[in-house]
Design a protein around this motif. Structure first.
Motif, PDB file in Angstrom:
ATOM      1  N   CYS A 128       0.832  -1.213   0.000  1.00 52.83           N
ATOM      2  CA  CYS A 128       0.000   0.000   0.000  1.00 52.83           C
ATOM      3  C   CYS A 128       0.866   1.263   0.000  1.00 52.83           C
ATOM      4  O   CYS A 128       0.605   2.222  -0.725  1.00 52.83           O
ATOM      5  CB  CYS A 128      -0.920   0.002   1.216  1.00 52.83           C
ATOM      6  N   LEU A 129       1.903   1.263   0.822  1.00 51.12           N
ATOM      7  CA  LEU A 129       2.778   2.422   0.926  1.00 51.12           C
ATOM      8  C   LEU A 129       3.559   2.638  -0.366  1.00 51.12           C
ATOM      9  O   LEU A 129       3.739   3.788  -0.809  1.00 51.12           O
ATOM     10  CB  LEU A 129       3.740   2.256   2.094  1.00 51.12           C
ATOM     11  N   ASN A 130       4.026   1.559  -0.973  1.00 49.00           N
ATOM     12  CA  ASN A 130       4.784   1.688  -2.215  1.00 49.00           C
ATOM     13  C   ASN A 130       3.936   2.294  -3.318  1.00 49.00           C
ATOM     14  O   ASN A 130       4.408   3.151  -4.092  1.00 49.00           O
ATOM     15  CB  ASN A 130       5.304   0.314  -2.647  1.00 49.00           C
ATOM     16  N   VAL A 152      -2.294   4.488  10.597  1.00 50.66           N
ATOM     17  CA  VAL A 152      -1.017   4.970  10.066  1.00 50.66           C
ATOM     18  C   VAL A 152      -0.936   4.691   8.567  1.00 50.66           C
ATOM     19  O   VAL A 152      -0.582   5.579   7.766  1.00 50.66           O
ATOM     20  CB  VAL A 152       0.163   4.293  10.789  1.00 50.66           C
ATOM     21  N   ILE A 153      -1.272   3.473   8.178  1.00 57.30           N
ATOM     22  CA  ILE A 153      -1.179   3.093   6.768  1.00 57.30           C
ATOM     23  C   ILE A 153      -2.225   3.829   5.941  1.00 57.30           C
ATOM     24  O   ILE A 153      -1.943   4.305   4.826  1.00 57.30           O
ATOM     25  CB  ILE A 153      -1.343   1.569   6.611  1.00 57.30           C
ATOM     26  N   GLU A 154      -3.424   3.971   6.483  1.00 62.00           N
ATOM     27  CA  GLU A 154      -4.480   4.659   5.739  1.00 62.00           C
ATOM     28  C   GLU A 154      -4.155   6.136   5.554  1.00 62.00           C
ATOM     29  O   GLU A 154      -4.384   6.703   4.470  1.00 62.00           O
ATOM     30  CB  GLU A 154      -5.821   4.495   6.446  1.00 62.00           C
ATOM     31  N   ARG A 155      -3.609   6.783   6.564  1.00 62.90           N
ATOM     32  CA  ARG A 155      -3.235   8.187   6.446  1.00 62.90           C
ATOM     33  C   ARG A 155      -2.141   8.375   5.388  1.00 62.90           C
ATOM     34  O   ARG A 155      -2.150   9.353   4.636  1.00 62.90           O
ATOM     35  CB  ARG A 155      -2.741   8.720   7.793  1.00 62.90           C
ATOM     36  N   ALA A 156      -1.198   7.439   5.343  1.00 65.03           N
ATOM     37  CA  ALA A 156      -0.075   7.556   4.404  1.00 65.03           C
ATOM     38  C   ALA A 156      -0.474   7.200   2.975  1.00 65.03           C
ATOM     39  O   ALA A 156      -0.026   7.839   2.014  1.00 65.03           O
ATOM     40  CB  ALA A 156       1.076   6.667   4.854  1.00 65.03           C
ATOM     41  N   SER A 157      -1.313   6.174   2.823  1.00 64.92           N
ATOM     42  CA  SER A 157      -1.639   5.682   1.481  1.00 64.92           C
ATOM     43  C   SER A 157      -2.944   6.228   0.928  1.00 64.92           C
ATOM     44  O   SER A 157      -3.212   6.093  -0.275  1.00 64.92           O
ATOM     45  CB  SER A 157      -1.704   4.154   1.493  1.00 64.92           C
ATOM     46  N   GLY A 158      -3.752   6.815   1.795  1.00 67.47           N
ATOM     47  CA  GLY A 158      -4.999   7.412   1.333  1.00 67.47           C
ATOM     48  C   GLY A 158      -6.165   6.454   1.253  1.00 67.47           C
ATOM     49  O   GLY A 158      -7.250   6.834   0.809  1.00 67.47           O
ATOM     50  N   LYS A 159      -5.971   5.202   1.696  1.00 68.60           N
ATOM     51  CA  LYS A 159      -7.074   4.247   1.681  1.00 68.60           C
ATOM     52  C   LYS A 159      -6.801   3.142   2.686  1.00 68.60           C
ATOM     53  O   LYS A 159      -5.660   2.948   3.119  1.00 68.60           O
ATOM     54  CB  LYS A 159      -7.269   3.651   0.288  1.00 68.60           C
ATOM     55  N   ALA A 160      -7.859   2.429   3.034  1.00 67.34           N
ATOM     56  CA  ALA A 160      -7.710   1.340   3.994  1.00 67.34           C
ATOM     57  C   ALA A 160      -6.801   0.265   3.414  1.00 67.34           C
ATOM     58  O   ALA A 160      -6.853  -0.034   2.214  1.00 67.34           O
ATOM     59  CB  ALA A 160      -9.078   0.743   4.327  1.00 67.34           C
ATOM     60  N   PRO A 161      -5.935  -0.323   4.231  1.00 64.29           N
ATOM     61  CA  PRO A 161      -4.991  -1.317   3.707  1.00 64.29           C
ATOM     62  C   PRO A 161      -5.678  -2.595   3.263  1.00 64.29           C
ATOM     63  O   PRO A 161      -6.610  -3.078   3.902  1.00 64.29           O
ATOM     64  CB  PRO A 161      -4.060  -1.575   4.900  1.00 64.29           C
ATOM     65  N   ASP A 162      -5.210  -3.125   2.139  1.00 65.22           N
ATOM     66  CA  ASP A 162      -5.631  -4.446   1.680  1.00 65.22           C
ATOM     67  C   ASP A 162      -4.505  -5.047   0.855  1.00 65.22           C
ATOM     68  O   ASP A 162      -3.508  -4.387   0.561  1.00 65.22           O
ATOM     69  CB  ASP A 162      -6.936  -4.388   0.888  1.00 65.22           C
ATOM     70  N   GLU A 163      -4.667  -6.300   0.472  1.00 62.40           N
ATOM     71  CA  GLU A 163      -3.593  -7.044  -0.177  1.00 62.40           C
ATOM     72  C   GLU A 163      -3.440  -6.773  -1.665  1.00 62.40           C
ATOM     73  O   GLU A 163      -2.441  -7.168  -2.277  1.00 62.40           O
ATOM     74  CB  GLU A 163      -3.794  -8.550   0.035  1.00 62.40           C
TER      75      GLU A 163
END
Length: 491
Positions: free
Chosen positions: A419-421, A463-474
């Motif tokens: 997600c971050l990448n 943290v991941i959602e704020r950085a990537s702009g969406k809820a984390p998923d695979e």
């Protein structure tokens, strides 16, 4: 002073003592004389007893009751969330049990190491059974009638359950297996050959640590059997290992641990020795190590630069050009060891351990059945048989030291890294040009500002959602892996 001030002053000392305990663990893995193990077990148990007593000190409960969270700012509320969660959790575990676990797991590590060296699982099985018994007892106390494994998982990834991970991993497994099967039918990539001076490996590995932003004035690089990162704030240490026929093991172990260490070094200075002064979860922590190691460190752009560094360090070493080197770095091949696994198959190693440790904690799998269960599952997933226990059930230190619930955070970290990448690449369209010149600063700065500086301020998935702009998923991770390995293997 207010109740909040009193609580934070008390907690600061607890945090400092926790760092000292961590330093004992670092020393045990790197420099401690072998004969000191029995005494170190006593020392670790004593430290755990002191820390446990501080974490359940009645004054902490009084301070928490006296503090109105509504009167605090965002940082204060986050501190309360962490302290309250720790207090409530620790209060559920009897001090005597916590001390027994600390003492046993310290001693267990040495017993495991000897059994691993002798390839004798039966010699370690009674100790592992005792560790599991105590950890299950701890989990039952924490769960208070709920799911024992979920209670243990909460130590490493708050807000995530075994059922959540089972669903996520269940969607990943067939995609990874299908891609792996296609690669096995494709033209293979030749492995690296020759021998590489271990002193030269360590010299280049320290250069790589600095290239990825590791501050050597607040850290150091040592060698250990199992690479790890230790500490936070102003003292963050990493270890690596060398193999004369596999320099990538050294280089990418270092980059991986630098990802962990950079997270700790880059947390905002105001959070030093507070509950916010460490990484928020092991999944988020692993996202940093994996994105440093894989999406940045194994990228076509960065490996082009590393190819030149390898030639400078070792001369001509049998790889003809940068494209061939990129394929060699990312080669998919058979192997037993999780920490040495290629980027594609790594998650299959983790999924195996996740399923087995859930079964151990639930009682569906007994220690006497574990080695056979491991070997059967490994052959089913990887297509070949385990040849010896040190390449199978005895390869990891996690279960000997009681880290049940830890393994799945490795794959969750890979999902977060995907997600971050995706978000980082959108924000930094010129990143590959920088990486091709050996300049990781744009990537590491983006990660510092969007993830690392926050420490424990936000919950893990936030943290991941704020950085990537969406809820984390695979999905981003699977798309990245498909594109990358389809290109390397022309499938």
């Amino acid at each position: 002073m207010t109740a909040y001030d009193d609580l934070m002053e008390f907690n600061r000392d607890t945090q400092a003592l926790g760092q000292v305990a961590g330093r004992l663990g670092w020393d045990q893995e790197t420099m401690m004389p072998r004969g000191a193990a029995p005494q170190r077990a006593e020392e670790m148990a004593a430290m755990e007893s002191i820390l446990h007593a501080r974490r359940i000190d009645p004054r902490v409960g009084d301070w928490l009751s006296a503090i109105d969270d509504k009167t605090l700012d965002e940082v204060g509320r986050a501190n309360m969330r962490h302290i309250r969660r720790s207090f409530e959790r620790t209060s559920k575990v009897p001090a005597a049990l916590a001390t027994r676990i600390a003492k046993l797991t310290s001693a267990s590590q040495g017993i495991w190491a000897e059994a691993r060296a002798d390839n004798d699982f039966k010699a370690f099985a009674p100790t592992l059974a005792e560790v599991i018994m105590l950890k299950r007892e701890e989990g039952q106390a924490l769960a208070a009638g709920g799911d024992v494994y979920d209670a243990m998982l909460a130590d490493y990834e708050p807000g995530t359950t075994g059922a959540d991970l089972e669903a996520m991993f269940g969607s990943m497994r067939p995609v990874l297996s299908e891609l792996r099967a296609a690669i096995r039918e494709a033209k293979p990539v030749a492995p690296l050959s020759g021998e590489y001076d271990e002193g030269a490996q360590m010299k280049l590995t320290r250069q790589l640590a600095k290239t990825f932003g590791y501050d050597m004035t607040r850290g150091r690089v040592d060698k250990a059997v199992h690479p790890f990162s230790s500490g936070s704030g102003l003292d963050v240490r990493i270890t690596t290992r060398t193999n004369p026929i596999d320099p990538f093991n050294c280089f990418y172990s270092t980059i991986h641990e630098v990802g962990h260490a950079a997270y700790e070094q880059n947390i905002h200075a105001d959070h030093l020795l507070t509950p916010l002064g460490s990484g928020v979860s092991m999944g988020v922590h692993e996202s940093q190590s994996r994105i440093y190691e894989n999406q940045i460190g194994r990228s076509r752009a960065f490996t082009g630069w590393l190819f030149g560094q390898m030639k400078d360090a070792f001369g001509e070493f049998g790889v003809k050009d940068e494209d061939a080197f990129y394929a060699t770095v990312n080669r998919v091949g058979d192997g037993f060891i999780r920490t040495e696994a290629d980027e594609l198959q790594y998650n299959l190693h983790v999924l195996l351990r996740f399923d087995l440790e859930r079964a151990l904690m639930s009682g569906d799998l007994q220690v006497s059945e574990l080695e056979a269960a491991w070997n059967d599952r490994f052959e089913a997933d990887f297509g070949f048989a385990v040849d010896k226990p040190s390449n199978g059930v005895l390869q990891d230190v996690h279960w000997p030291v009681g880290l049940f619930g830890y393994f799945p955070t490795y794959s969750l970290g890979n999902v977060y890294a995907g997600c971050l990448n995706e978000a980082m690449r959108q924000a930094l369209p010129g990143l590959d040009a920088d990486l091709a010149a050996g300049d990781t600063s744009a990537a590491t700065t983006w990660l510092r500002e969007n993830v690392q500086t926050h420490g424990g301020l936000y919950e893990p998935r936030d943290v991941i959602e704020r950085a990537s702009g969406k809820a984390p998923d695979e999905a981003p991770l699977l798309a990245y892996l498909k594109e990358k390995f389809s290109g390397i293997y022309n499938i």
